[in-house]
Scaffold this motif. Structure first.
Motif, PDB file in Angstrom:
ATOM      1  N   ALA A   1       4.857  -3.191   3.165  1.00  0.00           N
ATOM      2  CA  ALA A   1       4.879  -1.732   2.999  1.00  0.00           C
ATOM      3  C   ALA A   1       4.317  -1.075   4.251  1.00  0.00           C
ATOM      4  O   ALA A   1       3.259  -1.455   4.752  1.00  0.00           O
ATOM      5  CB  ALA A   1       4.075  -1.324   1.771  1.00  0.00           C
ATOM      6  N   ILE A   2       5.036  -0.083   4.753  1.00  0.00           N
ATOM      7  CA  ILE A   2       4.601   0.641   5.940  1.00  0.00           C
ATOM      8  C   ILE A   2       3.514   1.645   5.549  1.00  0.00           C
ATOM      9  O   ILE A   2       3.671   2.406   4.589  1.00  0.00           O
ATOM     10  CB  ILE A   2       5.781   1.382   6.591  1.00  0.00           C
ATOM     11  CG1 ILE A   2       6.873   0.394   6.995  1.00  0.00           C
ATOM     12  CG2 ILE A   2       5.311   2.185   7.798  1.00  0.00           C
ATOM     13  CD1 ILE A   2       6.445  -0.636   8.008  1.00  0.00           C
ATOM     14  N   ASN A   3       2.421   1.643   6.296  1.00  0.00           N
ATOM     15  CA  ASN A   3       1.347   2.618   6.067  1.00  0.00           C
ATOM     16  C   ASN A   3       1.624   3.870   6.900  1.00  0.00           C
ATOM     17  O   ASN A   3       1.630   3.816   8.131  1.00  0.00           O
ATOM     18  CB  ASN A   3      -0.009   2.031   6.454  1.00  0.00           C
ATOM     19  CG  ASN A   3      -0.473   0.973   5.477  1.00  0.00           C
ATOM     20  OD1 ASN A   3      -0.314   1.123   4.269  1.00  0.00           O
ATOM     21  ND2 ASN A   3      -1.037  -0.112   5.976  1.00  0.00           N
ATOM     22  N   PHE A   4       1.837   4.963   6.210  1.00  0.00           N
ATOM     23  CA  PHE A   4       2.110   6.225   6.893  1.00  0.00           C
ATOM     24  C   PHE A   4       0.783   6.944   7.145  1.00  0.00           C
ATOM     25  O   PHE A   4       0.171   7.485   6.230  1.00  0.00           O
ATOM     26  CB  PHE A   4       3.053   7.086   6.054  1.00  0.00           C
ATOM     27  CG  PHE A   4       4.373   6.419   5.796  1.00  0.00           C
ATOM     28  CD1 PHE A   4       5.273   6.220   6.827  1.00  0.00           C
ATOM     29  CD2 PHE A   4       4.701   5.969   4.525  1.00  0.00           C
ATOM     30  CE1 PHE A   4       6.493   5.593   6.606  1.00  0.00           C
ATOM     31  CE2 PHE A   4       5.916   5.348   4.289  1.00  0.00           C
ATOM     32  CZ  PHE A   4       6.816   5.153   5.333  1.00  0.00           C
ATOM     33  N   ASN A   5       0.345   6.906   8.389  1.00  0.00           N
ATOM     34  CA  ASN A   5      -0.960   7.486   8.704  1.00  0.00           C
ATOM     35  C   ASN A   5      -0.865   8.873   9.324  1.00  0.00           C
ATOM     36  O   ASN A   5      -1.853   9.386   9.854  1.00  0.00           O
ATOM     37  CB  ASN A   5      -1.774   6.535   9.599  1.00  0.00           C
ATOM     38  CG  ASN A   5      -0.929   5.913  10.704  1.00  0.00           C
ATOM     39  OD1 ASN A   5      -0.017   6.545  11.217  1.00  0.00           O
ATOM     40  ND2 ASN A   5      -1.236   4.670  11.040  1.00  0.00           N
TER      41      ASN A   5
ATOM     42  N   THR B   1      -3.470   9.843   4.096  1.00  0.00           N
ATOM     43  CA  THR B   1      -3.378   8.987   5.280  1.00  0.00           C
ATOM     44  C   THR B   1      -4.468   7.932   5.308  1.00  0.00           C
ATOM     45  O   THR B   1      -4.478   7.085   6.201  1.00  0.00           O
ATOM     46  CB  THR B   1      -3.452   9.840   6.557  1.00  0.00           C
ATOM     47  OG1 THR B   1      -4.677  10.579   6.556  1.00  0.00           O
ATOM     48  CG2 THR B   1      -2.271  10.798   6.645  1.00  0.00           C
ATOM     49  N   SER B   2      -5.373   7.952   4.324  1.00  0.00           N
ATOM     50  CA  SER B   2      -6.476   6.994   4.305  1.00  0.00           C
ATOM     51  C   SER B   2      -6.503   6.136   3.042  1.00  0.00           C
ATOM     52  O   SER B   2      -6.825   4.943   3.100  1.00  0.00           O
ATOM     53  CB  SER B   2      -7.817   7.722   4.450  1.00  0.00           C
ATOM     54  OG  SER B   2      -7.974   8.692   3.441  1.00  0.00           O
ATOM     55  N   THR B   3      -6.171   6.706   1.892  1.00  0.00           N
ATOM     56  CA  THR B   3      -6.152   5.964   0.625  1.00  0.00           C
ATOM     57  C   THR B   3      -4.706   5.682   0.222  1.00  0.00           C
ATOM     58  O   THR B   3      -3.925   6.604   0.029  1.00  0.00           O
ATOM     59  CB  THR B   3      -6.847   6.768  -0.490  1.00  0.00           C
ATOM     60  OG1 THR B   3      -8.181   7.076  -0.096  1.00  0.00           O
ATOM     61  CG2 THR B   3      -6.866   5.980  -1.785  1.00  0.00           C
ATOM     62  N   ASN B   4      -4.349   4.412   0.119  1.00  0.00           N
ATOM     63  CA  ASN B   4      -2.972   4.006  -0.181  1.00  0.00           C
ATOM     64  C   ASN B   4      -1.966   4.774   0.683  1.00  0.00           C
ATOM     65  O   ASN B   4      -1.063   5.445   0.163  1.00  0.00           O
ATOM     66  CB  ASN B   4      -2.660   4.218  -1.662  1.00  0.00           C
ATOM     67  CG  ASN B   4      -3.487   3.353  -2.574  1.00  0.00           C
ATOM     68  OD1 ASN B   4      -3.725   2.173  -2.282  1.00  0.00           O
ATOM     69  ND2 ASN B   4      -3.940   3.911  -3.686  1.00  0.00           N
ATOM     70  N   PRO B   5      -2.089   4.698   1.993  1.00  0.00           N
ATOM     71  CA  PRO B   5      -1.227   5.503   2.874  1.00  0.00           C
ATOM     72  C   PRO B   5       0.254   5.127   2.818  1.00  0.00           C
ATOM     73  O   PRO B   5       1.093   5.873   3.325  1.00  0.00           O
ATOM     74  CB  PRO B   5      -1.810   5.248   4.266  1.00  0.00           C
ATOM     75  CG  PRO B   5      -2.482   3.919   4.165  1.00  0.00           C
ATOM     76  CD  PRO B   5      -3.036   3.868   2.770  1.00  0.00           C
TER      77      PRO B   5
END
Length: 204
Positions: free
Chosen positions: A79-83, A96-100
């Motif tokens: 899964a890509i983390n969208f920050n 952007t910090s919790t389950n991004p």
């Protein structure tokens, strides 16, 4: 010589007395004296838009991105983390910090997901291909799209993995974008900072 003739008329009003204004709509009431406003709207052929705020029909979407190098080299879904959240309206929640990796929808509806994951191959002569898909609530994976190729030689070291889907979601459902390598050769491939964009739009 001016001839002036005055004629007295009696105006008949449907549903009221012909000698009074009983049953008539008065201009000063601004249509508040309609017997049934809903029936009147129906008779005029007006739908729900007549009583819905204009803002409810605006563009409703979220745009998220990636500003770092995340590994997308595994053969299982990552899964890509969208920050970054470039644009976000009230129909979506995203941190952007919790389950991004999660983009959560607020309302039931039909959603269009589109965009691309930009990938950079950092291993010389690394032949890399990958697939991407939309995953719902961490369990239901939509159809994979195979795209993107990296040769990692002669400057051909960057590619984009495309994403496109339309899905019906319920309030509080969340979506993720997952990526997996499908080429057999192992190497190193990471997201390219500031070149990934995913758009989720409420369309119905």
């Amino acid at each position: 010589t001016v001839n002036a003739e005055f004629v007295e008329y009696t105006i008949g009003v449907q549903g009221g007395s012909s000698s009074s204004l009983s049953g008539a709509l008065l201009a000063g009431n601004n249509l508040s004296d309609l017997l049934n406003a809903s029936t009147a709207r129906s008779n005029l052929g007006l739908g729900t838009a007549a009583t819905t705020a204009a803002t409810d029909y605006g563009v409703r979407f979220i745009v998220v991105g990636v500003n770092d190098a995340q590994s997308v080299n595994g053969t299982s879904d990552t899964a890509i983390n969208f920050n970054t959240s470039d644009i976000k309206d009230s129909n979506f929640t995203h941190s952007t910090s919790t389950n991004p990796s999660r983009i959560t929808v607020v309302a039931d509806g039909r959603y269009k997901i589109s965009g691309f994951i930009s990938v950079n191959g950092t291993t010389s002569n690394y032949r890399y291909t990958a697939r991407a898909a939309v995953k719902i609530n961490g369990s239901t994976t939509r159809q994979y799209i195979d795209s993107g190729y990296i040769r990692a030689a002669s400057g051909a070291n960057e590619t984009s993995i495309n994403v496109m889907d339309i899905v019906d979601l319920s309030a509080d459902d969340y979506i993720e974008i997952v990526v997996a390598r499908i080429s057999s050769t192992n190497g190193n491939a990471v997201t390219t900072a500031d070149k990934t964009k995913i758009i989720v739009e409420l369309i119905l």
